[in-house]
Write an enzyme that holds these catalytic residues in place. Sequence first.
Site, short mmCIF file in Angstrom:
data_model
loop_
_atom_site.label_atom_id
_atom_site.label_comp_id
_atom_site.label_asym_id
_atom_site.label_seq_id
_atom_site.Cartn_x
_atom_site.Cartn_y
_atom_site.Cartn_z
N HIS A 17 0.85 -1.19 0.00
CA HIS A 17 0.00 0.00 0.00
C HIS A 17 0.89 1.24 0.00
CE1 HIS A 17 0.69 0.78 4.27
NE2 HIS A 17 0.32 -0.46 4.57
N HIS A 20 4.19 1.56 2.03
CA HIS A 20 5.39 0.89 1.49
C HIS A 20 5.99 1.70 0.35
CE1 HIS A 20 2.80 -2.57 2.98
NE2 HIS A 20 3.79 -2.50 3.84
N CYS A 125 3.54 -9.78 19.84
CA CYS A 125 2.59 -9.43 18.77
C CYS A 125 2.97 -10.20 17.52
CB CYS A 125 2.59 -7.93 18.47
SG CYS A 125 1.57 -7.58 17.00
N CYS A 128 3.62 -7.80 14.45
CA CYS A 128 4.91 -7.09 14.46
C CYS A 128 6.06 -8.10 14.55
CB CYS A 128 5.10 -6.22 15.70
SG CYS A 128 3.94 -4.92 15.98
N CYS A 143 -1.59 -4.71 21.11
CA CYS A 143 -0.49 -4.11 20.35
C CYS A 143 -0.91 -2.69 19.98
CB CYS A 143 -0.21 -4.92 19.09
SG CYS A 143 0.91 -4.03 17.98
N HIS A 146 -1.00 -2.52 15.95
CA HIS A 146 -2.00 -3.28 15.19
C HIS A 146 -3.35 -3.37 15.89
CE1 HIS A 146 1.80 -4.70 13.31
NE2 HIS A 146 1.06 -4.55 12.24
N LYS A 300 -2.81 5.48 11.54
CA LYS A 300 -1.76 5.03 10.64
C LYS A 300 -2.43 4.26 9.49
CE LYS A 300 1.97 1.77 10.09
NZ LYS A 300 2.37 0.41 10.38
N LYS A 303 -3.10 -1.89 6.16
CA LYS A 303 -4.03 -2.82 5.54
C LYS A 303 -5.02 -3.36 6.57
CE LYS A 303 -4.80 -4.73 1.53
NZ LYS A 303 -4.87 -4.00 0.29
O1 ME8 Z 1 8.01 -4.11 9.39
N1 ME8 Z 1 3.25 5.28 6.84
O2 ME8 Z 1 7.55 -4.84 7.26
P1 ME8 Z 1 6.18 -4.08 6.91
C1 ME8 Z 1 4.55 5.30 6.51
N2 ME8 Z 1 9.27 -6.74 7.46
N3 ME8 Z 1 5.27 4.20 6.25
C2 ME8 Z 1 4.65 3.02 6.30
C3 ME8 Z 1 3.29 2.91 6.63
C4 ME8 Z 1 2.57 4.12 6.90
N4 ME8 Z 1 1.28 4.14 7.18
N5 ME8 Z 1 2.95 1.60 6.60
C5 ME8 Z 1 4.08 0.92 6.26
C6 ME8 Z 1 8.23 -4.82 8.43
N6 ME8 Z 1 5.10 1.77 6.08
C7 ME8 Z 1 9.44 -5.71 8.42
C8 ME8 Z 1 10.66 -4.87 8.15
S1 ME8 Z 1 13.31 -4.58 7.74
C9 ME8 Z 1 14.67 -5.47 8.07
C10 ME8 Z 1 11.96 -5.63 8.14
C11 ME8 Z 1 6.47 1.41 5.67
O3 ME8 Z 1 5.68 -4.70 5.66
C12 ME8 Z 1 7.51 1.91 6.66
O4 ME8 Z 1 8.76 1.96 6.02
O5 ME8 Z 1 5.30 -4.02 8.08
C13 ME8 Z 1 7.51 0.81 7.68
O6 ME8 Z 1 8.66 0.83 8.51
C14 ME8 Z 1 7.46 -0.41 6.78
O7 ME8 Z 1 6.59 0.00 5.70
C15 ME8 Z 1 6.91 -1.64 7.47
O8 ME8 Z 1 6.68 -2.62 6.52
#
Ligand code: ME8
Length: 505
Positions: A17, A20, A125, A128, A143, A146, A300, A303
């Site tokens: 979304h 990302h 969680c 997370c 959490c 979430h 925030k 999804k």
């Molecule tokens: O945490 N606003 O993956 P994830 C801004 N796999 N950025 C956002 C956002 C929002 N509402 N939602 C997501 C993970 N992001 C782990 C990371 S790294 C070694 C492992 C972005 O799929 C932001 O960069 O939950 C956040 O830190 C990341 O997506 C989390 O992606």
Amino acid sequence: MAFYITTPIYYVNAAPHLGHAYTAIAADVMARHQRQRGEDVFFLTGTDEHGEPVALAAEREGVSPQELADRNAERFRALMPQLDVSNDYFIRTTDEGHKVRVQEILQRVHDNGHVYKGMYEGWYCPRCADFKTDAEIGPDNTCPIHRIPLDREREENWFFRLSTFQEQLEQLYDGQSDFVLPKVRFNEARSFIAGGLQDVSLSRAKLNWGVPVPWDPEHVFYVWFDALLNYYTALSFAHDGTDETDKFWPADFHVIGKDILKFHAVFWPAMLLAADIPLPEHLFIHGFLLMKDASGEEHKMSKSLGNVLDPFEVMDQFGTDALRYYCFREVSFGLDGSVSTTTFGERYTSELANEYGNLASRTLNMIGRYCDGKVPDVAVEPQLAADFDGLPAEVAALLDRAEITQALDRIWARVRRLNRYVEEKAPWKLAKDPDAAAELQTTLRSLAEGLRALTVLLSPYMPESTGKLLAALGDERLELSAAEFGDGSGGGSIGELPPLFPKPQ
Ligand code: ME8
């Protein structure tokens, strides 16, 4: 010089979304800017495919974790070119090369004496994949990110002796005030460490979807350590047959969201110290994109809460560049901020279409009409030149600290300056006055030059439209030195400019 920048690797438990896309575009702006400076850039993004977040989602959908990972990793991979994100590699943590390196490095951590077997008991969680400390638990053991009930976990795990790195981490923070940017996140990480570090699980016995622990194959590595290591492992196998670790490590920037601060600002440097690997230079921690949910409350974007702006829909309607621009203009990079289709439409019309698009088309039209389609070969207006003086260096200094919004604001102030210049000079009036021929030439030459110079600076933000405009201006150089006002020459012919920001569909 080498410049290495990364985004988080995204969980493949759902489709991408805007959140990302946001981090990926931010890192892309920085990567493109560094290429303008002649740096040898390596830009990494990818997907995080192991652990509970993925295993549980696969179970819910009735498919194997690998099937779910294959399906969703493809969507993330495909998103990047659609966003015009110029990543050099896309890592998946199910890549064989990654798994082998993870085992090697964590075996070293084990052999260095930083690992022991123990009993974990506490709140967890599964979304997370985070063992929550007391300070991180929401009301009624939920959490806070979430908004789901936390699980009470009790299991025998391998532990990483995080607590023994307390002093070294304190020294790191005390000695390097820009290790974590911006300052507010630096302070947050620093006080987390000062609060006292507890050892953390390194493996899970309950799960089999992960990288097996080589010294105890009944366990898989806790997904966060597997995931964090992607930043390091990718360099060893991304370019077939060439290990580029020595060239690009340590990373210059890990760009991440604030939800994953603890893992990157505390666990990651400790793990690297334990493995005798040098630490990255900087982490930049941005805020959340927020959006109203069905009841009108701001949260925030995520999804699971169902309040997401679909980047694909936005790009279909307004184009990729508009999305890239809007993200950093609307929300100050580093802070939380609200996004909506309403403010998107407003900025598109008032800033992109009117301030920039019209400036470009007016300038080119007037050169066409009054100067036979050639940029006048005369000197630029010194007063206007003074207003652009030092701009490329200022933008570079801001982007060195990942201040993407501030840099864009400085550039945009010059877009507005040029619009004022057009109004002040009113070239359409000068054109009617035979005595003002020289002034008209200076005006149009200066406008073309200002537009060209700021468009070079805007190119990391909006690669497609800036490319079209530079082509129409007859000078497509992108290097940062070409962004100096006055670096371009007069005398060249201008070309056709397609509408840069047409009325949305
Ligand atoms: O945490 N606003 O993956 P994830 C801004 N796999 N950025 C956002 C956002 C929002 N509402 N939602 C997501 C993970 N992001 C782990 C990371 S790294 C070694 C492992 C972005 O799929 C932001 O960069 O939950 C956040 O830190 C990341 O997506 C989390 O992606």
